[in-house]
Motif scaffolding. Structure first.
Motif, PDB file in Angstrom:
ATOM      1  N   ARG B  22       0.804  -1.207   0.000  1.00  0.00           N
ATOM      2  CA  ARG B  22       0.000   0.000   0.000  1.00  0.00           C
ATOM      3  C   ARG B  22       0.843   1.266   0.000  1.00  0.00           C
ATOM      4  NH1 ARG B  22      -3.932  -0.608   4.915  1.00  0.00           N
ATOM      5  NH2 ARG B  22      -2.036  -1.435   5.904  1.00  0.00           N
ATOM      6  N   CYS B  23       0.327   2.266  -0.701  1.00  0.00           N
ATOM      7  CA  CYS B  23       0.977   3.568  -0.778  1.00  0.00           C
ATOM      8  C   CYS B  23      -0.098   4.647  -0.861  1.00  0.00           C
ATOM      9  CB  CYS B  23       1.882   3.644  -2.011  1.00  0.00           C
ATOM     10  SG  CYS B  23       2.587   5.279  -2.323  1.00  0.00           S
ATOM     11  N   ASN B  24       0.027   5.648  -0.008  1.00  0.00           N
ATOM     12  CA  ASN B  24      -0.844   6.816  -0.056  1.00  0.00           C
ATOM     13  C   ASN B  24       0.010   8.075  -0.186  1.00  0.00           C
ATOM     14  OD1 ASN B  24      -2.578   4.725   1.669  1.00  0.00           O
ATOM     15  ND2 ASN B  24      -3.952   6.180   0.665  1.00  0.00           N
ATOM     16  N   TYR B  25      -0.497   9.062  -0.881  1.00  0.00           N
ATOM     17  CA  TYR B  25       0.256  10.288  -1.104  1.00  0.00           C
ATOM     18  C   TYR B  25      -0.587  11.483  -0.674  1.00  0.00           C
ATOM     19  CZ  TYR B  25      -2.751  10.641  -5.200  1.00  0.00           C
ATOM     20  OH  TYR B  25      -3.847  10.718  -6.014  1.00  0.00           O
ATOM     21  N   SER B  26       0.085  12.567  -0.385  1.00  0.00           N
ATOM     22  CA  SER B  26      -0.617  13.810  -0.040  1.00  0.00           C
ATOM     23  C   SER B  26      -1.186  14.405  -1.320  1.00  0.00           C
ATOM     24  CB  SER B  26       0.312  14.789   0.652  1.00  0.00           C
ATOM     25  OG  SER B  26       1.433  15.066  -0.164  1.00  0.00           O
ATOM     26  N   SER B  27      -2.384  14.919  -1.188  1.00  0.00           N
ATOM     27  CA  SER B  27      -3.118  15.382  -2.360  1.00  0.00           C
ATOM     28  C   SER B  27      -2.441  16.582  -3.008  1.00  0.00           C
ATOM     29  CB  SER B  27      -4.546  15.752  -1.965  1.00  0.00           C
ATOM     30  OG  SER B  27      -5.273  16.144  -3.107  1.00  0.00           O
ATOM     31  N   SER B  28      -2.546  16.651  -4.317  1.00  0.00           N
ATOM     32  CA  SER B  28      -1.970  17.761  -5.068  1.00  0.00           C
ATOM     33  C   SER B  28      -2.707  17.873  -6.386  1.00  0.00           C
ATOM     34  CB  SER B  28      -0.481  17.518  -5.301  1.00  0.00           C
ATOM     35  OG  SER B  28       0.088  18.571  -6.042  1.00  0.00           O
ATOM     36  N   VAL B  29      -2.562  18.998  -7.035  1.00  0.00           N
ATOM     37  CA  VAL B  29      -3.235  19.190  -8.319  1.00  0.00           C
ATOM     38  C   VAL B  29      -2.722  18.178  -9.340  1.00  0.00           C
ATOM     39  CG1 VAL B  29      -3.615  20.769 -10.228  1.00  0.00           C
ATOM     40  CG2 VAL B  29      -3.656  21.630  -7.877  1.00  0.00           C
ATOM     41  N   SER B  30      -1.420  18.100  -9.450  1.00  0.00           N
ATOM     42  CA  SER B  30      -0.844  17.116 -10.362  1.00  0.00           C
ATOM     43  C   SER B  30       0.103  16.229  -9.569  1.00  0.00           C
ATOM     44  CB  SER B  30      -0.103  17.799 -11.501  1.00  0.00           C
ATOM     45  OG  SER B  30       0.964  18.577 -11.010  1.00  0.00           O
ATOM     46  N   VAL B  31       0.177  15.003  -9.953  1.00  0.00           N
ATOM     47  CA  VAL B  31       1.016  14.069  -9.205  1.00  0.00           C
ATOM     48  C   VAL B  31       1.622  13.052 -10.147  1.00  0.00           C
ATOM     49  CG1 VAL B  31      -0.985  12.616  -8.648  1.00  0.00           C
ATOM     50  CG2 VAL B  31       1.063  12.514  -7.232  1.00  0.00           C
ATOM     51  N   TYR B  32       2.879  12.783  -9.917  1.00  0.00           N
ATOM     52  CA  TYR B  32       3.605  11.761 -10.661  1.00  0.00           C
ATOM     53  C   TYR B  32       4.075  10.725  -9.641  1.00  0.00           C
ATOM     54  CZ  TYR B  32       3.634  15.718 -13.833  1.00  0.00           C
ATOM     55  OH  TYR B  32       3.260  16.786 -14.597  1.00  0.00           O
ATOM     56  N   SER B  54      -4.223   6.388 -18.322  1.00  0.00           N
ATOM     57  CA  SER B  54      -4.872   5.236 -17.712  1.00  0.00           C
ATOM     58  C   SER B  54      -4.456   5.071 -16.259  1.00  0.00           C
ATOM     59  CB  SER B  54      -4.534   3.953 -18.476  1.00  0.00           C
ATOM     60  OG  SER B  54      -5.047   2.821 -17.799  1.00  0.00           O
ATOM     61  N   THR B  55      -5.436   4.821 -15.404  1.00  0.00           N
ATOM     62  CA  THR B  55      -5.140   4.715 -13.972  1.00  0.00           C
ATOM     63  C   THR B  55      -4.525   3.369 -13.604  1.00  0.00           C
ATOM     64  OG1 THR B  55      -7.389   3.962 -13.551  1.00  0.00           O
ATOM     65  CG2 THR B  55      -6.952   6.328 -13.336  1.00  0.00           C
ATOM     66  N   PHE B  67      -3.758   3.916  -9.860  1.00  0.00           N
ATOM     67  CA  PHE B  67      -3.832   5.278  -9.356  1.00  0.00           C
ATOM     68  C   PHE B  67      -5.283   5.584  -8.998  1.00  0.00           C
ATOM     69  CE2 PHE B  67      -3.043   9.624  -8.691  1.00  0.00           C
ATOM     70  CZ  PHE B  67      -3.929  10.397  -9.419  1.00  0.00           C
ATOM     71  N   ASN B  68      -5.520   5.936  -7.731  1.00  0.00           N
ATOM     72  CA  ASN B  68      -6.861   6.249  -7.261  1.00  0.00           C
ATOM     73  C   ASN B  68      -6.848   7.655  -6.682  1.00  0.00           C
ATOM     74  OD1 ASN B  68      -9.253   6.502  -5.685  1.00  0.00           O
ATOM     75  ND2 ASN B  68      -9.468   4.281  -5.692  1.00  0.00           N
ATOM     76  N   LYS B  69      -7.370   8.596  -7.459  1.00  0.00           N
ATOM     77  CA  LYS B  69      -7.298   9.999  -7.056  1.00  0.00           C
ATOM     78  C   LYS B  69      -8.169  10.287  -5.845  1.00  0.00           C
ATOM     79  CE  LYS B  69      -7.514  14.670  -8.985  1.00  0.00           C
ATOM     80  NZ  LYS B  69      -7.758  15.468 -10.210  1.00  0.00           N
ATOM     81  N   SER B  70      -9.347   9.682  -5.792  1.00  0.00           N
ATOM     82  CA  SER B  70     -10.262   9.972  -4.689  1.00  0.00           C
ATOM     83  C   SER B  70      -9.733   9.456  -3.355  1.00  0.00           C
ATOM     84  CB  SER B  70     -11.637   9.369  -4.971  1.00  0.00           C
ATOM     85  OG  SER B  70     -11.547   7.959  -5.062  1.00  0.00           O
ATOM     86  N   GLN B  71      -9.004   8.377  -3.395  1.00  0.00           N
ATOM     87  CA  GLN B  71      -8.424   7.820  -2.167  1.00  0.00           C
ATOM     88  C   GLN B  71      -6.955   8.183  -2.008  1.00  0.00           C
ATOM     89  OE1 GLN B  71      -9.267   3.637  -1.784  1.00  0.00           O
ATOM     90  NE2 GLN B  71     -11.469   3.907  -1.964  1.00  0.00           N
ATOM     91  N   THR B  72      -6.446   8.961  -2.907  1.00  0.00           N
ATOM     92  CA  THR B  72      -5.021   9.357  -2.920  1.00  0.00           C
ATOM     93  C   THR B  72      -4.127   8.154  -2.665  1.00  0.00           C
ATOM     94  OG1 THR B  72      -5.015  10.066  -0.591  1.00  0.00           O
ATOM     95  CG2 THR B  72      -5.513  11.739  -2.257  1.00  0.00           C
ATOM     96  N   SER B  73      -4.359   7.101  -3.444  1.00  0.00           N
ATOM     97  CA  SER B  73      -3.575   5.876  -3.258  1.00  0.00           C
ATOM     98  C   SER B  73      -2.960   5.423  -4.575  1.00  0.00           C
ATOM     99  CB  SER B  73      -4.452   4.769  -2.680  1.00  0.00           C
ATOM    100  OG  SER B  73      -5.422   4.353  -3.625  1.00  0.00           O
TER     101      SER B  73
END
Lengths: 114, 111
Positions: B22-32, B54-55, B67-73
């Motif tokens: 599992r990996c979660n990231y802090s939200s941002s407008v754009s993310v790599y 593609s996610t 890549f799950n934007k809503s869960q920032t995961s």
């Protein structure tokens, strides 16, 4: 082709000594990065070069740390008056510029300060 | 500040079983986002990356991540692991200037 190489692979220094760590990036790579990886931790950014220009050194932990890349290829990370907390693996990475952001890592130099 | 969280420091799993790191990231407008693997006494090797599009991202050695934007995961998965997958896995986010890594997950595959 050859990957990123680093030398030495292992370095033992007595506290107070100066050390120099070398990185040879992949030929043609414009960007070069240094990271510090403490035992059991993820790598932490130290500094970034684009060609010979050091564009970001915000991660260097103190003024004892100095990095250079004078001709835009080989880079040297120098640590003056080493302290025990400097013990870590120092990783070098290089990449093309162009938006793909993939960094290619060397094997690292393990520095032990006694 | 950008951050990456890997919730599991160690994951033991039996050979041929599925695994999720599992990996979660802090939200941002754009993310790599990236996953790297590190074998003992070696540097980091890129498994896969998400830049856009593609996610579901497929990488090397049969790994994939979503890549799950809503869960920032950005969890890493493999349907069937091998002994040779035993290594440290790092999730990272970043740009052309630097990568920010999580603290890593040690995957141990048991016979």
């Amino acid at each position: 082709g050859a990957g990123v190489s680093q030398s030495p692979r292992y370095k033992v220094a007595k506290r107070g000594q100066d050390v120099a760590l070398r990185c040879d990036p992949i030929s043609g790579h414009v960007s070069l990065f240094w990271y510090q990886q403490a035992l059991g931790q993820g790598p932490e950014f130290l500094t970034y070069f684009q060609n010979e220009a050091q564009l970001d050194k915000s991660g260097l932990p103190s003024d004892r740390f100095f990095a250079e890349r004078p001709e835009g290829s080989v880079s040297t990370l120098k640590i003056q008056r080493t302290q025990q907390e400097d013990s870590a693996v120092y990783l070098c990475a290089s990449s093309w510029t162009g938006g793909e952001y993939e960094q290619y890592f060397g094997p690292g130099t393990r520095l032990t300060v006694t | 500040a950008q951050s990456v969280t890997q919730l599991d420091s160690q994951v033991p799993v039996f050979e041929e079983a599925p695994v999720e790191l599992r990996c979660n990231y802090s939200s941002s407008v754009s993310v790599y986002l990236f996953w790297y693997v590190q074998y003992p006494n070696q540097g980091l090797q890129l498994l896969l990356k998400y830049l856009s599009g593609s996610t579901l991202v497929k990488g090397i050695n049969g790994f994939e991540a979503e890549f799950n934007k809503s869960q920032t995961s950005f969890h890493l998965r493999k349907p069937s692991v091998h002994i040779s997958d035993t290594a440290e896995y790092f999730c990272a986010r970043g740009s052309a200037r630097q990568l920010t890594f999580g603290s890593g997950t040690q995957l141990t595959v048991l016979p």
